[in-house]
Design a protein around this motif. Sequence first.
Motif, mmCIF file in Angstrom:
data_model
loop_
_atom_site.group_PDB
_atom_site.id
_atom_site.type_symbol
_atom_site.label_atom_id
_atom_site.label_comp_id
_atom_site.label_asym_id
_atom_site.label_seq_id
_atom_site.Cartn_x
_atom_site.Cartn_y
_atom_site.Cartn_z
ATOM 1 N N THR A 36 -3.599 -3.183 -8.388
ATOM 2 C CA THR A 36 -4.753 -3.835 -7.759
ATOM 3 C C THR A 36 -5.939 -2.900 -7.593
ATOM 4 N N PHE A 39 -6.534 -1.935 -1.441
ATOM 5 C CA PHE A 39 -5.752 -2.721 -0.494
ATOM 6 C C PHE A 39 -6.348 -4.113 -0.339
ATOM 7 N N GLY A 42 -5.406 -6.211 -3.259
ATOM 8 C CA GLY A 42 -3.988 -6.529 -3.158
ATOM 9 C C GLY A 42 -3.725 -7.608 -2.137
ATOM 10 N N ALA A 43 -4.423 -7.537 -1.007
ATOM 11 C CA ALA A 43 -4.259 -8.559 0.028
ATOM 12 C C ALA A 43 -4.693 -9.929 -0.482
ATOM 13 N N VAL A 46 -1.874 -11.221 -2.555
ATOM 14 C CA VAL A 46 -0.768 -11.659 -1.699
ATOM 15 C C VAL A 46 -1.094 -13.013 -1.074
ATOM 16 N N GLU A 63 5.698 -6.986 -2.014
ATOM 17 C CA GLU A 63 5.444 -5.710 -1.348
ATOM 18 C C GLU A 63 4.005 -5.290 -1.631
ATOM 19 N N LEU A 64 3.225 -5.160 -0.575
ATOM 20 C CA LEU A 64 1.820 -4.756 -0.683
ATOM 21 C C LEU A 64 1.692 -3.290 -0.307
ATOM 22 N N GLN A 65 1.157 -2.492 -1.223
ATOM 23 C CA GLN A 65 0.806 -1.106 -0.941
ATOM 24 C C GLN A 65 -0.678 -0.916 -1.217
ATOM 25 N N VAL A 69 0.687 -4.272 -5.900
ATOM 26 C CA VAL A 69 1.483 -5.365 -5.348
ATOM 27 C C VAL A 69 2.691 -5.554 -6.262
#
Length: 221
Positions: A36, A39, A42-43, A46, A63-65, A69
């Motif tokens: 991604t 963050f 990525g969010a 998600v 799993e989000l880092q 993702v």
Amino acid sequence: MEETKNDRISPREFRAAEGVSDWRVVFDGARAHFATGSFEKGAALVFAIAELSDAAGHHPDVELQYATVAVRLISHDIGDISHRDLALARRISIAADELGIVADPSRVQTVQIAVDALDIPAVMPFWEAVLGYRQEGGEDVVDPLGHGPNVWFQQMDVPRPQRNRIHIDVSVPRDEAERRVAAAVAAGGKIVNDAYAPAYWTLADLEGNEVDVAAWRDDSD
């Protein structure tokens, strides 16, 4: 719904389907790893996955880092991948593409610890207790939080002194396996057994500690 109980799909069928080039089938389901870059992005992915999953009534592990993702799809009611997972995988890939997010299949893997045991029912409770895991079936203990590696118990027929009784299994996609083996050998390892390659290779470090690099799940029927 009862009609969903028999919709299992083989890894070969999944891999051959249209729209799932982002995904790879390993030990514990179909996985994708999305780069991604932030963050926030990525969010957003998600959130899109949550909406798609709720609409489908079928939910993955996500799993989000910070810059990635990771998504795992498996149908828990049948203990395997299904056509429901295939449909959701396609929708997730479309959502990622619309957000400008690219998948990196080379990052997909699952790690498990394999324990050779003469009496599996006798030793399994120890590992369940010491790790805080739970039993799943007759051969595995798993992390209920989904963070730690699975522990799989392999039946021994006779004791094998002077040989490792615990080793690591690394489940990777078929198109990643040979690169992973070559990298391990270049890093000082050796191939102990390649009789079953390309399904799996057994490698060892300089002191004989073993690991199986396994791609058979991604190429099975």
